[in-house]
Design an enzyme around this catalytic site. Structure first.
Site, short mmCIF file in Angstrom:
data_model
loop_
_atom_site.label_atom_id
_atom_site.label_comp_id
_atom_site.label_asym_id
_atom_site.label_seq_id
_atom_site.Cartn_x
_atom_site.Cartn_y
_atom_site.Cartn_z
N HIS A 271 -49.98 -3.39 19.61
CA HIS A 271 -51.19 -2.66 19.25
C HIS A 271 -51.87 -2.19 20.52
O HIS A 271 -51.87 -2.90 21.54
CB HIS A 271 -52.14 -3.54 18.44
CG HIS A 271 -53.35 -2.83 17.95
ND1 HIS A 271 -53.30 -1.80 17.05
CD2 HIS A 271 -54.67 -3.00 18.25
CE1 HIS A 271 -54.53 -1.36 16.80
NE2 HIS A 271 -55.38 -2.07 17.52
N ASP B 15 -48.91 -26.03 30.25
CA ASP B 15 -48.83 -25.25 31.48
C ASP B 15 -50.23 -25.13 32.07
O ASP B 15 -51.23 -25.13 31.37
CB ASP B 15 -48.16 -23.89 31.27
CG ASP B 15 -48.87 -23.01 30.25
OD1 ASP B 15 -49.77 -23.51 29.54
OD2 ASP B 15 -48.51 -21.82 30.16
N LYS C 104 -60.62 -16.21 31.68
CA LYS C 104 -60.86 -17.12 30.55
C LYS C 104 -62.31 -17.55 30.44
O LYS C 104 -63.00 -17.74 31.46
CB LYS C 104 -60.00 -18.39 30.69
CG LYS C 104 -58.58 -18.26 30.16
CD LYS C 104 -57.91 -19.61 30.16
CE LYS C 104 -56.56 -19.58 29.44
NZ LYS C 104 -55.95 -20.93 29.40
N ASP D 172 -54.01 -27.13 22.41
CA ASP D 172 -52.63 -27.03 22.89
C ASP D 172 -52.29 -25.59 23.23
O ASP D 172 -53.11 -24.68 23.06
CB ASP D 172 -51.67 -27.59 21.83
CG ASP D 172 -50.54 -28.39 22.46
OD1 ASP D 172 -50.03 -27.96 23.51
OD2 ASP D 172 -50.16 -29.44 21.92
N ASP D 173 -51.07 -25.36 23.69
CA ASP D 173 -50.70 -24.05 24.20
C ASP D 173 -50.37 -23.03 23.12
O ASP D 173 -50.46 -21.83 23.37
CB ASP D 173 -49.49 -24.19 25.14
CG ASP D 173 -49.82 -25.02 26.36
OD1 ASP D 173 -50.65 -24.55 27.17
OD2 ASP D 173 -49.30 -26.13 26.50
N CYS E 223 -55.81 -15.20 34.56
CA CYS E 223 -56.38 -16.29 33.76
C CYS E 223 -57.77 -16.70 34.23
O CYS E 223 -58.43 -17.52 33.59
CB CYS E 223 -55.43 -17.50 33.76
SG CYS E 223 -53.98 -17.23 32.72
N ASP F 109 -46.31 -20.10 27.25
CA ASP F 109 -46.80 -21.01 26.22
C ASP F 109 -45.70 -21.47 25.27
O ASP F 109 -45.76 -22.58 24.73
CB ASP F 109 -47.92 -20.34 25.41
CG ASP F 109 -49.23 -20.30 26.18
OD1 ASP F 109 -49.37 -21.04 27.16
OD2 ASP F 109 -50.12 -19.51 25.79
#
Length: 355
Positions: free
Chosen positions: A144, A231, A24, A54-55, A21, A95
């Protein structure tokens, strides 16, 4: 030595400019990008969209059912392919739990440098993701894949919830206490790993933390006194606390001494094992935070440290605290605890205070 044997020696984290993360886009940059979005009339069935960061998105299909949709993917945070797959899948499914929902199915999102990584390593990544999905009780029902420069893996996940149990990040209330489900420091561990400064004990702690599904979320959603939930991931504890406070017109008071921090993290941070994302996070939202003079640069790095597959951050009434902690304990989250509280917002500038 065969070509596949040569390829297998490639270190996963060496192929990515950032990991987990920590990849990001910084919150301030993201906010600027989204400002150019063209307004669109939203259907009333869309219970949660992009308005409060929001998640996941939530779309109501009838009185008692709403679909939750989310996606998360990133570059390697570790070199072990199976662990990378497990971490990415755990992070994506989180999430759904953060909204209080039950996961139903997942689609794999795969981008791999086919001419660089050995096929067996790519298979290991996918197998790691499937293992975590199996623990969550869901299938990987498709997906994918593309040939990309950097290795990328993640999931799109669909879940379901009764709308009356939906937990947004925008419905916290003044007087709530803040509970954090997992210890902090994953980003600092990952920085140490890239510098070959993380020992085997630290690595085991990192894997245990990042592959632990946030299953308490589904049970917490049924507790009336749980008002908001999210989270903690790439924006760090402060970033996600700010999202809760700004969207609910409250101010957060965080007690740094109450934070659970992974073993050895402070020492590693003192040695310079800090991610670039930590600094980008502070640059984006530091003006909204008031830190006690007693806190050091290392403390700030921990507060802004990007968490990959981090813990649930719960805002609940004091009267429901025992029930919340009981759920965490029953689900194996022994380190969950109160880290602060929410009060009425004093002004628009200081959103979170840390003492």
């Amino acid at each position: 030595m065969s070509e596949s044997e040569v390829l297998k020696k490639v270190r996963l984290t060496s192929l990515s400019h950032g990991g987990g993360c920590g990849c990001k886009i910084a919150p301030g940059v993201l906010a600027d990008l989204l400002k150019t979005s063209v307004p669109f009339a939203l259907p009333p069935e869309l219970l949660v969209g992009t308005e409060t960061a929001d998640d996941a998105a939530v779309y109501q299909i009838n009185e008692h059912q709403a679909l939750i949709a989310t996606t998360d993917f990133f570059m390697p945070i570790v070199d072990n392919p199976r662990h990378f797959g497990q971490i990415a899948a755990t992070n994506a499914i989180s999430d759904i739990y953060a909204m209080g929902g039950k996961p139903l199915l997942a689609l794999a999102l795969v981008g791999m440098p086919i001419n660089v990584l050995a096929p067996e390593d790519i298979s290991e990544i996918l197998d790691g993701g499937r293992e975590v999905c199996a623990k969550a009780g869901i299938p990987v029902a498709g997906g994918h894949s593309i040939d990309s420069v950097e290795p990328i893996y993640g999931l799109a996940v669909i879940g379901i919830i009764d709308p009356k149990n939906l937990k947004k990040n925008s419905t916290a209330q003044a007087g709530d206490v803040l509970v954090l489900g997992k210890p902090l420091g994953v980003g600092i561990y990952s920085a140490a790993l890239k510098k070959d400064q993380l020992d085997s004990v630290g690595y085991e702690q990192m894997i245990a933390n990042t592959t632990k599904l946030n299953t308490p979320g589904q049970k917490l959603s049924t507790i009336a006194g749980v008002h908001a939930m999210t989270d903690v991931t790439g924006f760090g504890l402060l970033g996600h606390a700010i999202e809760i406070c700004k969207s609910s017109s409250t101010q957060g008071l965080i007690n740094y001494q109450e934070l659970q921090i992974l073993p050895g993290v402070k020492s590693l941070a003192e040695q310079g094992c800090v991610t670039g994302a930590s600094g980008r996070n502070w640059a984006s939202y530091g003006h909204q935070v008031e830190l006690s003079n007693s806190l050091t640069a290392v403390d700030r790095a921990i507060l802004t440290d990007p968490q990959t597959s981090g813990g649930l951050l719960v805002a609940c009434s004091p009267t429901s605290l025992d029930a919340v902690l009981k759920v965490f304990k029953e689900e194996g989250f022994e380190q969950a605890g109160v880290i602060g509280s929410l009060v009425p917002a004093e002004d628009a500038r200081t959103v979170v205070k840390v003492s």
